[in-house]
Design an enzyme around this catalytic site. Structure first.
Site, PDB file in Angstrom:
ATOM      1  N   LYS A  59     -39.772  -2.442  14.558  1.00 68.31           N
ATOM      2  CA  LYS A  59     -38.472  -2.948  14.926  1.00 68.31           C
ATOM      3  C   LYS A  59     -37.419  -2.694  13.848  1.00 68.31           C
ATOM      4  O   LYS A  59     -36.229  -2.808  14.085  1.00 68.31           O
ATOM      5  CB  LYS A  59     -38.565  -4.476  15.140  1.00 68.31           C
ATOM      6  CG  LYS A  59     -39.548  -4.938  16.162  1.00 68.31           C
ATOM      7  CD  LYS A  59     -39.590  -6.476  16.125  1.00 68.31           C
ATOM      8  CE  LYS A  59     -40.724  -7.004  16.944  1.00 68.31           C
ATOM      9  NZ  LYS A  59     -40.889  -8.460  16.723  1.00 68.31           N
ATOM     10  N   GLY A  60     -37.888  -2.386  12.642  1.00 67.03           N
ATOM     11  CA  GLY A  60     -37.000  -2.384  11.470  1.00 67.03           C
ATOM     12  C   GLY A  60     -35.823  -1.433  11.532  1.00 67.03           C
ATOM     13  O   GLY A  60     -34.819  -1.650  10.853  1.00 67.03           O
ATOM     14  N   GLU A  92     -36.392   5.733  10.565  1.00 67.10           N
ATOM     15  CA  GLU A  92     -37.194   4.642   9.989  1.00 67.10           C
ATOM     16  C   GLU A  92     -36.320   3.800   9.067  1.00 67.10           C
ATOM     17  O   GLU A  92     -35.304   4.278   8.547  1.00 67.10           O
ATOM     18  CB  GLU A  92     -38.377   5.296   9.225  1.00 67.10           C
ATOM     19  CG  GLU A  92     -39.282   4.385   8.456  1.00 67.10           C
ATOM     20  CD  GLU A  92     -40.070   3.392   9.312  1.00 67.10           C
ATOM     21  OE1 GLU A  92     -39.457   2.663  10.093  1.00 67.10           O
ATOM     22  OE2 GLU A  92     -41.308   3.322   9.136  1.00 67.10           O
ATOM     23  N   ASP A  93     -36.710   2.537   8.864  1.00 69.03           N
ATOM     24  CA  ASP A  93     -35.941   1.690   7.946  1.00 69.03           C
ATOM     25  C   ASP A  93     -36.270   2.011   6.488  1.00 69.03           C
ATOM     26  O   ASP A  93     -35.379   2.137   5.655  1.00 69.03           O
ATOM     27  CB  ASP A  93     -36.178   0.194   8.255  1.00 69.03           C
ATOM     28  CG  ASP A  93     -37.659  -0.193   8.313  1.00 69.03           C
ATOM     29  OD1 ASP A  93     -38.543   0.693   8.184  1.00 69.03           O
ATOM     30  OD2 ASP A  93     -37.954  -1.393   8.501  1.00 69.03           O
ATOM     31  N   ASP A 149     -42.464   3.402   2.311  1.00 71.57           N
ATOM     32  CA  ASP A 149     -43.088   2.657   1.211  1.00 71.57           C
ATOM     33  C   ASP A 149     -44.343   3.435   0.792  1.00 71.57           C
ATOM     34  O   ASP A 149     -44.261   4.394   0.026  1.00 71.57           O
ATOM     35  CB  ASP A 149     -43.381   1.251   1.752  1.00 71.57           C
ATOM     36  CG  ASP A 149     -43.982   0.303   0.749  1.00 71.57           C
ATOM     37  OD1 ASP A 149     -43.742   0.472  -0.437  1.00 71.57           O
ATOM     38  OD2 ASP A 149     -44.702  -0.631   1.160  1.00 71.57           O
ATOM     39  N   LYS A 205     -38.849   3.913  -1.164  1.00 75.38           N
ATOM     40  CA  LYS A 205     -39.395   3.341  -2.408  1.00 75.38           C
ATOM     41  C   LYS A 205     -40.409   4.353  -2.950  1.00 75.38           C
ATOM     42  O   LYS A 205     -41.603   4.241  -2.660  1.00 75.38           O
ATOM     43  CB  LYS A 205     -40.092   2.002  -2.121  1.00 75.38           C
ATOM     44  CG  LYS A 205     -39.146   0.899  -1.744  1.00 75.38           C
ATOM     45  CD  LYS A 205     -39.728  -0.494  -1.954  1.00 75.38           C
ATOM     46  CE  LYS A 205     -40.629  -0.913  -0.853  1.00 75.38           C
ATOM     47  NZ  LYS A 205     -40.893  -2.373  -0.817  1.00 75.38           N
ATOM     48  N   PHE A 223     -39.383  -6.072  -2.709  1.00 74.34           N
ATOM     49  CA  PHE A 223     -39.432  -6.349  -1.275  1.00 74.34           C
ATOM     50  C   PHE A 223     -38.036  -6.748  -0.809  1.00 74.34           C
ATOM     51  O   PHE A 223     -37.466  -7.727  -1.287  1.00 74.34           O
ATOM     52  CB  PHE A 223     -40.438  -7.450  -0.966  1.00 74.34           C
ATOM     53  CG  PHE A 223     -40.701  -7.572   0.505  1.00 74.34           C
ATOM     54  CD1 PHE A 223     -41.597  -6.723   1.127  1.00 74.34           C
ATOM     55  CD2 PHE A 223     -40.012  -8.503   1.272  1.00 74.34           C
ATOM     56  CE1 PHE A 223     -41.821  -6.802   2.494  1.00 74.34           C
ATOM     57  CE2 PHE A 223     -40.230  -8.590   2.640  1.00 74.34           C
ATOM     58  CZ  PHE A 223     -41.130  -7.739   3.251  1.00 74.34           C
ATOM     59  N   VAL A 224     -37.484  -5.961   0.113  1.00 69.23           N
ATOM     60  CA  VAL A 224     -36.098  -6.192   0.544  1.00 69.23           C
ATOM     61  C   VAL A 224     -36.040  -6.627   2.008  1.00 69.23           C
ATOM     62  O   VAL A 224     -36.938  -6.314   2.797  1.00 69.23           O
ATOM     63  CB  VAL A 224     -35.231  -4.932   0.320  1.00 69.23           C
ATOM     64  CG1 VAL A 224     -35.054  -4.646  -1.157  1.00 69.23           C
ATOM     65  CG2 VAL A 224     -35.805  -3.707   1.044  1.00 69.23           C
ATOM     66  N   ASP A 253     -37.261  -7.226   7.861  1.00 70.59           N
ATOM     67  CA  ASP A 253     -37.629  -8.640   7.981  1.00 70.59           C
ATOM     68  C   ASP A 253     -38.618  -9.086   6.910  1.00 70.59           C
ATOM     69  O   ASP A 253     -39.217  -8.270   6.200  1.00 70.59           O
ATOM     70  CB  ASP A 253     -38.286  -8.885   9.346  1.00 70.59           C
ATOM     71  CG  ASP A 253     -39.705  -8.324   9.396  1.00 70.59           C
ATOM     72  OD1 ASP A 253     -39.900  -7.160   8.970  1.00 70.59           O
ATOM     73  OD2 ASP A 253     -40.627  -9.042   9.832  1.00 70.59           O
ATOM     74  N   ARG A 262     -33.567 -10.262   9.640  1.00 75.58           N
ATOM     75  CA  ARG A 262     -33.155  -8.935  10.141  1.00 75.58           C
ATOM     76  C   ARG A 262     -31.648  -8.867  10.366  1.00 75.58           C
ATOM     77  O   ARG A 262     -31.056  -7.802  10.327  1.00 75.58           O
ATOM     78  CB  ARG A 262     -33.845  -8.624  11.477  1.00 75.58           C
ATOM     79  CG  ARG A 262     -35.339  -8.380  11.372  1.00 75.58           C
ATOM     80  CD  ARG A 262     -35.839  -7.751  12.668  1.00 75.58           C
ATOM     81  NE  ARG A 262     -37.269  -7.860  12.846  1.00 75.58           N
ATOM     82  CZ  ARG A 262     -38.172  -7.027  12.344  1.00 75.58           C
ATOM     83  NH1 ARG A 262     -37.792  -6.011  11.619  1.00 75.58           N
ATOM     84  NH2 ARG A 262     -39.460  -7.198  12.571  1.00 75.58           N
TER      85      ARG A 262
HETATM   86  P1  5GP Z   1     -45.387   2.350   4.795  1.00 71.46           P
HETATM   87  O1  5GP Z   1     -46.307   2.728   5.902  1.00 71.46           O
HETATM   88  O2  5GP Z   1     -44.522   3.495   4.311  1.00 71.46           O
HETATM   89  O3  5GP Z   1     -46.108   1.670   3.671  1.00 71.46           O
HETATM   90  O4  5GP Z   1     -44.470   1.193   5.321  1.00 71.46           O
HETATM   91  C1  5GP Z   1     -43.450   1.349   6.177  1.00 71.46           C
HETATM   92  C2  5GP Z   1     -43.118   0.007   6.812  1.00 71.46           C
HETATM   93  O5  5GP Z   1     -43.427  -1.093   5.942  1.00 71.46           O
HETATM   94  C3  5GP Z   1     -41.639  -0.098   7.044  1.00 71.46           C
HETATM   95  O6  5GP Z   1     -41.281   0.403   8.299  1.00 71.46           O
HETATM   96  C4  5GP Z   1     -41.388  -1.591   6.937  1.00 71.46           C
HETATM   97  O7  5GP Z   1     -41.624  -2.203   8.176  1.00 71.46           O
HETATM   98  C5  5GP Z   1     -42.433  -2.086   5.972  1.00 71.46           C
HETATM   99  N1  5GP Z   1     -41.891  -2.247   4.600  1.00 71.46           N
HETATM  100  C6  5GP Z   1     -42.168  -1.513   3.500  1.00 71.46           C
HETATM  101  N2  5GP Z   1     -41.479  -1.951   2.439  1.00 71.46           N
HETATM  102  C7  5GP Z   1     -40.730  -2.991   2.882  1.00 71.46           C
HETATM  103  C8  5GP Z   1     -39.765  -3.869   2.245  1.00 71.46           C
HETATM  104  O8  5GP Z   1     -39.428  -3.793   1.061  1.00 71.46           O
HETATM  105  N3  5GP Z   1     -39.207  -4.807   3.047  1.00 71.46           N
HETATM  106  C9  5GP Z   1     -39.516  -4.956   4.362  1.00 71.46           C
HETATM  107  N4  5GP Z   1     -38.893  -5.920   5.032  1.00 71.46           N
HETATM  108  N5  5GP Z   1     -40.400  -4.154   4.992  1.00 71.46           N
HETATM  109  C10 5GP Z   1     -40.997  -3.176   4.248  1.00 71.46           C
END
Ligand code: 5GP
Length: 186
Positions: free
Chosen positions: A51-52, A106-107, A110, A138, A159-160, A166, A172
């Site tokens: 949803k991000g 994508e939001d 990470d 990140k 963590f933002v 969210d 959100r």
């Molecule tokens: P990844 O698979 O790259 O580790 O994570 C991607 C997803 O993790 C993002 O779409 C998001 O939903 C969540 N995520 C990663 N870092 C953060 C953060 O700092 N804050 C929030 N709210 N969600 C995060």
């Protein structure tokens, strides 16, 4: 520490603003212009990752001056503040990806696991092209390589929340991106 954002009081659970509403809007407009230039003459299928990405996507779409369609996909890899490392597909595209110019929105990137999974999954559907557009990155947290062509902001390993992001489904709707206070993270 900032106590205000655009004249409005800062949410009591937010320690500080990392990216203001004005910073975000200026960068999103720039990204829209770049995408408009890069996809001239093509028919874009913009794919929002739920949803991000919804708030970013809805602002970005209005800055893309081209015919484009929209679709959504829903994935889950996070629980609270940490990645579970296992990506689950909760909702698939309604459109066919075959032969389409796909732009995945994508939001935040990470660990990279979500986009890596999605990239592999969507490539099996034979799109004409597939690019990634993420508002935030990140880079210090990366576990697998992800090639995002469009990145709004590189941010430190914090963590933002806000602007679609969210913490356990809260925050959100904040218009800015901020770092949560420690007690708010339970
Ligand atoms: P990844 O698979 O790259 O580790 O994570 C991607 C997803 O993790 C993002 O779409 C998001 O939903 C969540 N995520 C990663 N870092 C953060 C953060 O700092 N804050 C929030 N709210 N969600 C995060």
């Amino acid at each position: 520490m900032r106590t205000e954002e655009g004249g409005a009081a800062l949410h009591p659970d937010v320690e500080r603003v990392l990216l203001s509403e004005a910073d975000i809007h200026a960068r999103v407009a720039e990204m829209g212009r770049q995408i408009t230039r890069d996809y001239a003459g093509k028919k874009l299928l913009v794919v929002g990752i739920l949803k991000g990405s919804v708030i970013f996507l809805s602002d970005l779409m209005r800055k893309i001056d081209l015919p484009c369609e929209i679709d959504f996909i829903c994935l889950k890899s996070y629980s609270g503040q940490s990645s579970t490392g296992v990506v689950q597909l909760l909702l698939d595209l309604r459109e066919s990806a075959e032969g389409r110019d796909l732009l995945l929105v994508e939001d935040i990137v990470d660990t990279g696991l979500t986009l890596n999974y999605l990239n592999q999954n969507l490539m099996t559907r034979k799109p004409k092209s597939l690019e990634i557009c993420s508002l935030l990155d990140k880079p210090d947290c990366r576990k697998v390589r992800v090639n995002a062509k469009y990145v709004g902001f590189k941010i430190p390993n914090e963590f933002v929340v806000g602007y679609g992001l969210d913490y356990n489904e809260k925050y959100r709707n904040l218009p800015y991106i901020g770092v949560l206070k420690t007690p708010a993270r339970g």
